[in-house]
Motif scaffolding. Structure first.
Motif, short mmCIF file in Angstrom:
data_model
loop_
_atom_site.label_atom_id
_atom_site.label_comp_id
_atom_site.label_asym_id
_atom_site.label_seq_id
_atom_site.Cartn_x
_atom_site.Cartn_y
_atom_site.Cartn_z
N ARG B 4 0.98 -1.16 0.11
CA ARG B 4 -0.13 0.01 0.12
C ARG B 4 0.74 1.04 0.14
O ARG B 4 2.03 1.10 0.58
CB ARG B 4 -0.81 -0.07 1.37
N ASP B 5 0.56 2.11 -0.71
CA ASP B 5 1.36 3.54 -0.66
C ASP B 5 0.74 4.32 0.54
O ASP B 5 1.66 4.92 1.17
CB ASP B 5 1.09 4.18 -2.01
N ASN B 6 -0.40 4.33 1.02
CA ASN B 6 -0.74 5.11 1.97
C ASN B 6 -1.25 4.00 3.22
O ASN B 6 -2.07 3.34 2.84
CB ASN B 6 -1.74 5.97 1.59
N SER B 7 -1.04 4.58 4.27
CA SER B 7 -1.67 3.68 5.48
C SER B 7 -3.17 4.18 5.51
O SER B 7 -3.79 5.19 5.22
CB SER B 7 -1.05 3.93 6.71
N ASP B 292 -0.37 -3.91 10.63
CA ASP B 292 -0.33 -3.52 12.09
C ASP B 292 -1.40 -4.50 12.65
O ASP B 292 -2.71 -4.39 12.22
CB ASP B 292 -0.81 -1.93 12.11
#
Lengths: 254, 351
Positions: B4-7, B292
């Motif tokens: 993923r590029d963004n969380s 996470d």
């Protein structure tokens, strides 16, 4: 916290790597551990951050024997910057830096806004703020190294242990990292490669060779051509640059 | 893996969780209504309400199939899917390797051996078949397999992916062989066929009374590991980092392995060896929610439940009047998936 290493021996297998080392870091000073590859720098540091156990000797944090302090409590006081350990799990920069708060939080405690503020500050200090949502696998080696530093800062230590923190970094970030650590105003012990940089930033220098401390003192006292010859087996001239007031070393070709 | 590029922000996670819950409910209803006897979806609601309100069932057959056969079975699938996914996630954190999974590491085989010994040798001695005793011997087997694999993989040097997978293969082969030896040596026709079917995994033995133990175990484990997200995240950062972040690594590793072995033992005792779920589901969940554990565990548990209920529907309905073991299906999906992971270029399969 002040660090005292007393007569420590460390074995890797049957081989004695560190031989009776004494060392002291106190009063918000920045100490450097210098020496050739394989001299036992990393091994010594590993025993201080408890990945290795010394065969004999004692390591103290202030007056307490380190082995009697719980791991979590140690982590509230000591943070470590070593080489980034790559893994197959793709966290973002911000997630990794936030993990620096791990020793300060209980199992289900939520991170507070103060914790997030520490993270933001550390990201700014290390020049990573723009990259905070990037996943770690997309960063360069130098950027990863700065992530590790940011995490170590967020851990709010009173003693920072650094194992060649400026490897992989271009000179701008080498200077910046050492500057950041210096400015934290905490005790720091760093294994470094670059003698001139160590002289410029550190308050005290330990020269280590073949697992023993051969010389120690203020940079200008111990960085001499004789000692460098003894430790690194190279011929050089050491002089003070009149414009920067820094120690400069010029090596003879062999 | 898929990166993923963004969380993902919090709102997105909630949307994903709600979406997955809806999907799970839909799959559960479908699972109840399809089968040899098809219960119309419109009827399932009526039957459900009748039971809740304690009314006289309007259709005895439907109600009987619904409550005594389908419902426990679907719930068993849900529980087992969640449990296997959780086992995968925890194993992966413990060895810091996304390929760890109870089946691949031979832990399921350990559970199988323990359970086989109990069924063939023990149940005769103890007389009545005891679910608890079966789960216990399966746990002992799973635990000894887990300890053996980790000992082999970490012997004289640190754990690498290659060593881990090879150790899993070795233990898998050894434990399965011992189990088969026990079967051939002292099994009767009856027990042999039971054990054989069991190696392929099946939810067909699901009943209300053998549902209780897995349910309690999976719920307790899920809740416990949800509280452990910070330690699990630190573990993924590597041994050194975990220690310097104040995690008692050796203690938690041992504790987690014990719990995973216990859970695997209970799951294997309930429905045999169902492979690859612990590998596939955490991968998909990570692609959706990131690594996470705070988000990963709930997402993976929901996907795992949905997946196994769905696969069980396939196993029951694919060929008319024949019920296929569910392990066949998870392997048919799982083996190519494993291959896909292996040939992914950016995947760290080196040591």
């Amino acid at each position: 916290m002040n660090l005292t290493v007393e007569n420590v021996d460390i074995f890797l297998g049957a081989k004695k790597i560190v031989k009776g080392i004494d060392l002291h870091v106190a009063n918000h000073s920045f100490a450097a551990l210098l020496g050739p590859n394989g001299s036992g720098k990393s091994t010594l540091l590993k025993s201080i951050y408890r990945v290795l156990e010394p065969r004999s000797g004692t390591i103290y944090l202030d007056d307490l024997k380190m082995k009697n302090i719980p791991v979590k409590e140690i982590a509230q006081h000591i943070s470590v910057v070593s080489q980034f350990q790559s893994n197959s799990f793709d966290f973002t920069v911000k997630e990794i830096v936030l993990m620096g708060r791990t020793p300060h939080l209980r199992a289900l405690e939520r991170e507070s806004s103060a914790d997030y503020q520490l993270v933001d500050e550390a990201l700014h200090k290390t020049g990573l703020y723009e990259l905070k949502d990037r996943s770690i696998s997309k960063l360069s080696g130098g950027e990863k190294q700065r992530v590790v530093l940011a995490r170590a800062i967020v851990q709010s230590p009173t003693l920072m242990i650094l194992d060649e923190p400026s490897n992989h970094l271009d000179i701008k970030y080498q200077l910046e990292i050492l500057h950041i650590i210096k400015k934290l105003g905490i005790n720091a012990l760093a294994a470094l490669h670059d003698i001139s940089l160590a002289a410029q930033f550190c308050d005290y220098i330990y020269f280590i060779k073949e697992g023993e401390i051969k010389h120690h003192g203020k940079p200008k006292e111990v960085i001499t051509k004789e000692i460098l010859k003894e430790i690194y087996e190279v011929e050089c001239e050491v002089y003070e640059d009149s414009r920067t007031n820094n120690i400069s070393i010029s090596y003879y070709s062999i | 893996m898929i990166s993923r590029d963004n969380s993902m922000n919090k709102i997105n996670v909630y949307i994903v969780l709600i979406g997955l819950t809806v999907l799970l409910l839909f799959t559960v209803i479908l699972g109840i209504s399809v089968g040899t006897l098809k219960i119309p979806i419109s009827q399932t609601y009526a039957i459900f309400m009748e039971k809740i309100l304690n009314l006289e069932p309007s259709n005895e057959t439907y109600s009987g199939v619904f409550w005594t056969i389908r419902m426990p079975r679907v719930l068993m699938g849900l529980i087992i899917g969640a449990g296997l996914s959780l086992c995968g996630i925890i194993m992966q954190a413990v060895v810091q390797n996304p390929l760890a999974e109870p089946f691949l590491l031979g832990i399921s085989a350990g559970g199988y051996l323990g359970a086989t010994i109990f069924i063939i040798l023990g149940s005769g001695v103890l007389g009545a078949f005891s679910g608890l005793g079966l789960a216990f011997t399966a746990f002992i087997g799973a635990l000894s397999a887990a300890v053996s694999v980790l000992f082999l993989a970490s012997y004289k040097s640190s754990i690498t992916t290659t060593k881990l997978i090879l150790s899993g293969t070795i233990i898998n082969a050894l434990f399965t062989a011992i189990a088969n030896f026990v079967i051939v040596f002292s099994g009767t026709d009856n027990t042999i066929s039971r054990v054989t079917y069991w190696t392929m995994g099946s939810l067909s033995s699901a009943k209300w009374d053998n549902l209780l133990l897995p349910t309690i175990a999976v719920c307790a484990a899920t809740i416990y590991f949800l509280t452990q997200y910070r330690t699990l995240n630190a573990m993924l950062q590597g041994e050194e980092t975990a220690i310097t972040l104040g995690v008692r690594l050796n203690f938690y590793r041992k504790l987690y392995i014990m719990l995973v072995a216990l859970l695997t033992g209970i799951l294997v005792a309930a429905c045999g060896i169902i492979g690859f779920v612990g590998l596939i589901i955490p991968h998909i969940a990570r692609a959706l929610a990131g690594p996470d554990h705070r988000r990963l565990i709930p997402v993976a548990v929901l996907i795992g439940s949905t997946f196994l209920v769905a696969v069980d529907i396939l196993a029951r309905t694919m060929i008319e009047n024949i019920e296929l073991p569910i392990g066949i299906f998870t392997a048919i999906v799982g083996a190519p998936f494993f291959a896909f992971i292996m040939i992914q270029k950016n995947y760290q399969f080196r040591d």
